[in-house]
Design an enzyme around this catalytic site. Structure first.
Site, mmCIF file in Angstrom:
data_model
loop_
_atom_site.group_PDB
_atom_site.id
_atom_site.type_symbol
_atom_site.label_atom_id
_atom_site.label_comp_id
_atom_site.label_asym_id
_atom_site.label_seq_id
_atom_site.Cartn_x
_atom_site.Cartn_y
_atom_site.Cartn_z
ATOM 1 N N GLN A 39 -39.728 72.475 32.096
ATOM 2 C CA GLN A 39 -39.318 73.808 31.678
ATOM 3 C C GLN A 39 -38.535 73.751 30.375
ATOM 4 O O GLN A 39 -37.791 72.809 30.125
ATOM 5 C CB GLN A 39 -38.453 74.446 32.774
ATOM 6 N N SER A 88 -39.497 66.848 35.688
ATOM 7 C CA SER A 88 -39.265 67.933 36.653
ATOM 8 C C SER A 88 -40.595 68.564 37.066
ATOM 9 O O SER A 88 -41.436 67.892 37.666
ATOM 10 C CB SER A 88 -38.280 68.955 36.071
ATOM 11 N N LEU A 89 -40.861 69.841 36.721
ATOM 12 C CA LEU A 89 -42.127 70.453 37.140
ATOM 13 C C LEU A 89 -43.322 69.686 36.580
ATOM 14 O O LEU A 89 -44.425 69.747 37.134
ATOM 15 C CB LEU A 89 -42.198 71.920 36.696
ATOM 16 N N ARG A 134 -42.184 77.192 44.149
ATOM 17 C CA ARG A 134 -41.021 76.407 43.724
ATOM 18 C C ARG A 134 -40.125 77.224 42.793
ATOM 19 O O ARG A 134 -38.904 77.251 42.944
ATOM 20 C CB ARG A 134 -41.515 75.140 43.014
ATOM 21 N N HIS A 160 -31.753 70.911 40.230
ATOM 22 C CA HIS A 160 -31.549 69.471 40.466
ATOM 23 C C HIS A 160 -30.120 69.124 40.892
ATOM 24 O O HIS A 160 -29.525 68.175 40.390
ATOM 25 C CB HIS A 160 -31.986 68.665 39.242
ATOM 26 N N GLN A 216 -37.078 65.823 44.842
ATOM 27 C CA GLN A 216 -36.877 66.143 43.436
ATOM 28 C C GLN A 216 -36.126 67.461 43.234
ATOM 29 O O GLN A 216 -35.421 67.634 42.236
ATOM 30 C CB GLN A 216 -38.263 66.213 42.768
#
Length: 312
Positions: free
Chosen positions: A10, A93-94, A118, A202, A251
Site C-alpha cells: 500500500q 504486506s498486501l 482484509r 501490523h 502477517q
C-alpha cells in the site's frame, strides 16, 4: 544471475496504473476483468479514471495494487518470462498476496476477494482516530524497538515495518505513536513523521482483523507455490501451502520484515530483484539494504521491453 520477483504494498497506488499494460496486452486486461468479476464492481474504472482518495481507501487500494502487479506479471508471461525465471517471490504486506498469485498458490479472483475482506477488516478493527503509524528515519530496527517499548506506557506501540536500515515504521495507539516520534527525535532520528494512514497496521490492535482473515482463508484453496515464497513474518523461503496460509494470518498483526527478507534472498544468491507492479518504492528500499543487488521496476509496457532487451 539469480532473480527474485518482488511485489509492492500500500502507498504505491495511483490513478491510471496498469492501464497501458491492459491496452498493450490482452492477458493483462483479463486480470482487471477477473478482479471486476470477483468483486462484482468495476474496480478497473476506479483505478483508471477514479478519485485518488477513493482509490487510497484500504479496501480499494489492496485489490487494486494486486491487480496491477498481476497485470504486469501476465505481460511478462506473454513475452515468455514466467515465474519459473525467479528463484524467489516476495511481497511487501498486501504484496505477499500478489507474490502468492504469481507463484500459482492463489487465483487472482480469490486474492481480490481476500484483499477486499482484509482491507475492510483492517479498517474496522480500530475506530478512526484511535490508532496511528509513524515513520522513523535514521534509526535501526533495534533502536526503534527500544523507542516503541519506552513510548508504549501501557498502550500498544510496536515496530511494524522494518523497511530498510534507516526506515522503520511504528504502529499502535495514537498517543503512544506520538510519544515514539518525540523519543525518536531525542534519540537522533533524522526524521520522525506521522503517516497519513487510516488504521494502525501490523500491530496487535489488528487482532480482530486477523480473526476475520483466518476465517476467510479457511475457505480458499492455497496450492504449493511453483517457486519459494518469502513471507513477511519469517523472512525466509517457504513452499508449504499450509504454512503460507498461516503466515497470511500472522502477517496482519506481525511486523513486515522486509529488510531481513531482502538480505536473506541476497544471501541465497539473488543478484537482481524485479519490482512488479506500481511504483518504485521497493527498489529504493532494496538499494539501501544491499547496494550490490540490481533492481528493475516493471509497471509499464516500456519496462517490459527494457527487461526483454536486457535478456536478449
Amino acid at each position: 544471475m539469480s532473480v527474485a520477483f518482488v511485489f509492492p504494498g500500500q502507498g504505491a497506488q495511483t490513478i491510471g496504473m496498469g492501464r497501458d499494460l491492459a491496452d498493450a496486452y490482452p492477458a493483462a486486461r483479463a486480470v482487471f476483468d477477473e478482479v471486476d468479476d470477483a468483486l462484482g464492481e468495476k474496480l478497473s474504472a476506479l483505478i483508471w479514471e477514479g478519485d485518488q482518495e477513493v482509490l487510497t481507501l484500504t479496501q480499494n487500494a489492496q485489490p487494486a495494487l494486486m491487480a496491477t502487479s498481476m497485470a504486469a506479471m501476465r505481460a511478462l508471461e506473454a513475452e515468455g518470462i514466467g515465474v519459473d525465471r525467479a528463484a524467489f517471490v516476495a511481497g511487501h504486506s498486501l504484496g505477499e498476496y500478489s507474490a502468492l498469485c504469481a507463484a500459482g498458490s492463489l487465483s487472482v479472483a480469490d486474492a481480490a476477494r481476500l484483499l477486499r475482506t482484509r482491507g475492510k477488516a483492517m479498517q474496522e478493527a480500530v475506530p478512526v482516530g484511535i490508532g496511528a503509524m509513524a515513520a522513523l528515519l535514521g534509526l535501526d530496527f533495534e533502536s526503534v524497538t527500544a523507542v516503541a517499548q519506552e513510548a508504549a506506557q501501557g498502550e500498544v506501540c510496536q515496530a511494524a515495518n522494518d523497511n530498510d536500515p534507516g526506515q522503520v515504521v511504528v504502529s499502535g495507539h495514537k498517543a503512544a505513536v506520538e510519544r515514539a516520534v518525540e523519543i525518536a527525535k531525542e534519540r537522533g532520528a533524522k526524521r520522525a513523521v506521522m503517516l497519513p494512514v487510516s488504521a494502525p497496521f501490523h500491530c496487535t490492535l489488528m487482532e480482530p482483523a486477523a480473526a476475520v482473515m483466518a476465517e476467510a482463508l479457511s475457505h480458499v484453496d492455497i496450492n504449493a507455490p511453483a517457486v519459494s515464497v518469502v513471507p513477511n513474518v519469517t523472512a525466509q523461503g517457504c513452499t508449504s501451502a499450509t504454512l503460507l496460509r498461516n503466515h497470511l494470518v500472522d502477517q496482519v498483526t506481525g511486523s513486515v520484515r522486509w529488510r531481513e527478507s531482502v538480505a536473506w534472498m541476497a544471501g541465497e544468491g539473488v543478484t537482481e530483484m524485479w519490482e512488479i507492479g506500481a511504483g518504485k518504492a521497493l527498489s529504493g528500499m532494496i538499494r539501501r539494504i544491499d547496494r550490490s543487488v540490481l533492481t528493475q521496476a516493471i509497471g509499464t509496457p516500456k519496462d517490459v521491453e527494457t527487461v526483454l532487451a536486457a535478456q536478449a
